[in-house]
Design an enzyme around this catalytic site. Sequence first.
Site, mmCIF file in Angstrom:
data_model
loop_
_atom_site.group_PDB
_atom_site.id
_atom_site.type_symbol
_atom_site.label_atom_id
_atom_site.label_comp_id
_atom_site.label_asym_id
_atom_site.label_seq_id
_atom_site.Cartn_x
_atom_site.Cartn_y
_atom_site.Cartn_z
ATOM 1 C CG ASN A 400 -2.518 -0.347 0.913
ATOM 2 O OD1 ASN A 400 -3.061 0.313 -0.055
ATOM 3 N ND2 ASN A 400 -2.977 -1.400 1.441
ATOM 4 C CG ASP A 401 0.808 2.872 3.500
ATOM 5 O OD1 ASP A 401 -0.391 3.679 3.178
ATOM 6 O OD2 ASP A 401 0.848 2.616 4.787
ATOM 7 C CB VAL A 402 6.089 0.618 0.172
ATOM 8 C CG1 VAL A 402 6.314 0.635 1.714
ATOM 9 C CG2 VAL A 402 5.601 -0.387 -0.390
#
Length: 474
Positions: A400-402
């Site tokens: 997700n965030d990466v």
Amino acid sequence: MSVPLASTFLQDPNFLDVLYIIAFGLFIQGLRGLSGPTTAVRGNRIAAVGMTIAVIATLLNRNEGNWGLIVLGIALGTAVGVPAARQVKMTAMPQMVALFNGVGGGAVFLISWAEFRLSGGFSHTPTYVTVFSLFAAIVGSVSFWGSNIAFGKLQEVIPGRPISLGSAQQIVNLLLLILAVAAGIDIAAGDHSEGIFIGMLVAAALLGNAVVLPIGGADMPVVISLLNAFTGLSAAATGIALNNPALIVAGMIVGASGSILTNLMAKAMNRSIPAIVAGGFGGGGAIEGASGAGEHAGTVRSTTAADAAIQLAYANRVVIVPGYGMAVAQAQHAVRELTKELEKRQVEVSYAIHPVAGRMPGHMNVLLAEADVPYDQLKEMEEANPEFQRTDVSLVIGANDVTNPAAKNTPSSPIYGMPILEVSDSHSVIVIKRSMNPGFAGIENELYYDPKTEMLFGDAKAAVTDITAELGQI
């Protein structure tokens, strides 16, 4: 006469010092081995041999006594530790690391408490021993209770969102620190009251809870590393107080390596360690984060396993981006089978690994190594990012965030400035994900609204297996 002579030689301080030096060399050599995946297992075994030698040297010391309690402690530790380590799933490894790290901190503050009682409140104890014992007690207590909170958040026993007192949180933390240090100073000045010592431990315990509770799930990997460094430093301080070289050296190695790792991880998230400790970030639910998607905001294209298989089959280069979703689904073996199927078609395949993908450093590397993925296919972020522009398809599995372009495109985003895997530079992107729920940072991923991106919703293992089956039909 030979038996007493041998016994005397084995307990000679010079001989014990030689054993400790050998153990220290093995510690350092083992740590060097952990720098690469091909040498990590050997490095771990070398360090284990070093620790065994250090334990034997300690037990040979003439001053060691009460062998019954020592044997009981070893037996209990083995009975709990070995089954736990063998049965834990890779997805739960971060929780186990946090828990075992906390146990180390707990052991340190209990040792300090025992020394306080045995010495009559540090009566007639050298000042430096008192100071190091008090330092170990405070830091060990902070590490123990903070690690328990980290475990609870990772295990989802405690909500992953930040839990704080708002603007008063830092004031409360400072007051607790002052109380713990003031109690320590009072004891060092000559107060032999056990009540003051217990009060110091309680203040440190509350501080450990108060520091970690406001930190969100997105920062837990850094918190675990930081608390690991704390435990190492407290163990080193205990070693100085007890005049035990093994504790001093091992503690300093853990403290130094944990500090370096914490700094590297903070840089990978583009956040300072004080900002992370201040808390209030990650795990708090969805935050507006897709505004950078422009006219495509809110538009998500879904795909099927059959369509995904066609894209992959006719690609020249495919990059697989694993994340925590892959770990949860235990999909690493299915991913390896997919890779083999693609390689049969002469497709170039590699894996792009972000430093903080998953819930602990190296999480993805270990999972993929378990599935026999060749080490040379694992590319760290710095090596992988320049290759995305020539990548036909990036297959994102639960990350997700990466992979969120908001880190580059949206200054108002909480993750703005964080280095990411630039999968949006690929010609096309396929994301395997259970739903549109945000990741640990609690923000929407702008990548999902990119017109080049297609979403394949479902369990990662099942989805990858379906794609592999479809490839076999092409």
